[in-house]
Design a protein around this motif. Structure first.
Motif, PDB file in Angstrom:
ATOM      1  N   TRP A 207       4.167  71.382  60.026  1.00 43.10           N
ATOM      2  CA  TRP A 207       4.889  72.624  59.738  1.00 43.10           C
ATOM      3  C   TRP A 207       4.921  73.563  60.943  1.00 43.10           C
ATOM      4  CZ3 TRP A 207       7.807  72.108  55.759  1.00 43.10           C
ATOM      5  CH2 TRP A 207       7.411  71.305  54.693  1.00 43.10           C
ATOM      6  N   GLN A 215      14.623  69.624  59.967  1.00 41.64           N
ATOM      7  CA  GLN A 215      13.501  70.570  59.849  1.00 41.64           C
ATOM      8  C   GLN A 215      13.872  71.828  59.063  1.00 41.64           C
ATOM      9  OE1 GLN A 215      13.392  73.652  61.812  1.00 41.64           O
ATOM     10  NE2 GLN A 215      11.402  74.290  60.992  1.00 41.64           N
ATOM     11  N   ALA A 219      11.913  72.957  55.662  1.00 42.61           N
ATOM     12  CA  ALA A 219      11.125  74.189  55.620  1.00 42.61           C
ATOM     13  C   ALA A 219      11.636  75.131  54.533  1.00 42.61           C
ATOM     14  CB  ALA A 219      11.163  74.874  56.979  1.00 42.61           C
ATOM     15  N   LYS A 222      10.365  74.115  51.181  1.00 46.99           N
ATOM     16  CA  LYS A 222       8.956  74.455  50.990  1.00 46.99           C
ATOM     17  C   LYS A 222       8.768  75.944  50.710  1.00 46.99           C
ATOM     18  CE  LYS A 222       4.563  74.682  53.563  1.00 46.99           C
ATOM     19  NZ  LYS A 222       3.679  74.114  52.528  1.00 46.99           N
ATOM     20  N   TYR A 223       9.331  76.778  51.541  1.00 45.56           N
ATOM     21  CA  TYR A 223       9.010  78.206  51.465  1.00 45.56           C
ATOM     22  C   TYR A 223       9.772  78.944  50.370  1.00 45.56           C
ATOM     23  CZ  TYR A 223       6.489  77.223  55.720  1.00 45.56           C
ATOM     24  OH  TYR A 223       5.598  76.690  56.634  1.00 45.56           O
TER      25      TYR A 223
END
Length: 301
Positions: A207, A215, A219, A222-223
């Motif tokens: 990360w 990417q 990301a 995930k966030y």
């Protein structure tokens, strides 16, 4: 031979390729999901090659041996993977070599497999071995070890180290019991999302490494907590359903069976429906079998 003996199996479904040259690490660093700068003679990693939209294309381990980075993409999809790498080569000072004819991908598991190799129970720990490299599985030490070895003399070296030959299906049973996906058998190319399939918990993603293919969307997933499905190991009561068989709850499709063996399989399931089934005591089914999921012991969700 008992189930507790350390054994080895040659993985014919994985083929070794080599990336060599002074730019080898920098070249892969901008393409794959893990931090290639960590790879060294004593460290291997697990990584993904994704689409720009963050969907799965290939998975592989990366280890260093004799001045080259060795990767083990799926054998039947190896040429396609090499073709993609060549597209991005441009002026990078690297060479790409298919070593599947000269090297084997081997799994070592059961009993004291790691101790026999002198490896710790530390994901990715690596050592030179028998003219190649052996390393604790960088996904999960409970899976044992992997090795990339010269074909000639590999079996003799493994048996001299105390390993007995076993079938790949023996390893597959271990993998399934632990809830670990295996390449395109469980991850549909150009469709599967890494975080739905727990690949972050299996150490496939760095990360903090910076940009790589896919990417940004990985990301963001995930966030922003956008995950609605997860991959689970499941116990089956009934005939093993074929991969792709829908998992249903009260007649509604809530997931899909992936690879399996005997009474154990993997299934991608909607978390909302799984929660409802647990709260209301409802039964999941796939084909003629009932499906009982369990959260992997290593998973963080």
């Amino acid at each position: 031979m008992t189930a507790e003996q350390a054994g080895y199996a040659i993985l014919e479904d994985r083929g070794v390729i080599a990336v060599a040259g002074e730019d080898r690490a920098a070249f892969l660093q901008g393409l794959v999901s893990n931090d290639v700068r960590r790879v060294a003679a004593d460290r291997a990693v697990y990584a993904l090659f994704l689409t720009p939209q963050g969907k799965f294309l290939h998975d592989f381990r990366i280890a260093e041996s004799d001045g080259a980075l060795l990767l083990d993409p799926e054998t039947e999809r190896r040429e396609e993977f090499l073709r993609r790498l060549k597209m991005y080569k441009l002026r990078s000072k690297i060479t790409l070599e298919d070593r599947a004819g000269a090297m084997l991908a081997v799994v070592l598991f059961g009993g004291d497999a790691l101790a026999r190799l002198g490896l710790p129970e530390e994901a990715g720990a690596a050592i030179p071995f028998a003219g190649g490299v052996a390393f604790t599985d960088p996904r999960l030490p409970a899976l044992g070890a992997r090795a990339f070895l010269p074909r000639e003399g590999a079996a003799a070296a493994l048996e001299a180290a105390g390993f007995v030959p076993r079938g790949a299906e023996d390893y597959d049973r271990l993998r399934l019991s632990l809830g670990v996906p295996e390449g395109s058998r469980d991850l549909t190319p150009d469709k599967a999302l890494p975080l739905e399939n727990d690949l972050d918990d299996l150490n496939a993603i760095s990360w903090d490494k910076g940009c790589y293919m896919g990417q940004e969307l990985t990301a963001r997933t995930k966030y922003r907590a956008l995950i609605k499905k997860k991959l689970f190991p499941v116990t089956l009561d009934g005939p093993l359903p074929a991969p792709g068989t829908p998992v249903t709850l009260e007649g509604k499709e809530v997931g899909e069976i992936r690879s399996g063996h005997g009474s154990t399989a993997l299934a991608l399931l909607r978390l909302e429906d799984l929660t409802r089934a647990g709260q209301d005591g409802l039964v999941l089914t796939a084909g003629e079998a009932t499906v009982t999921p369990a959260k992997p012991v290593w998973a963080s969700f």
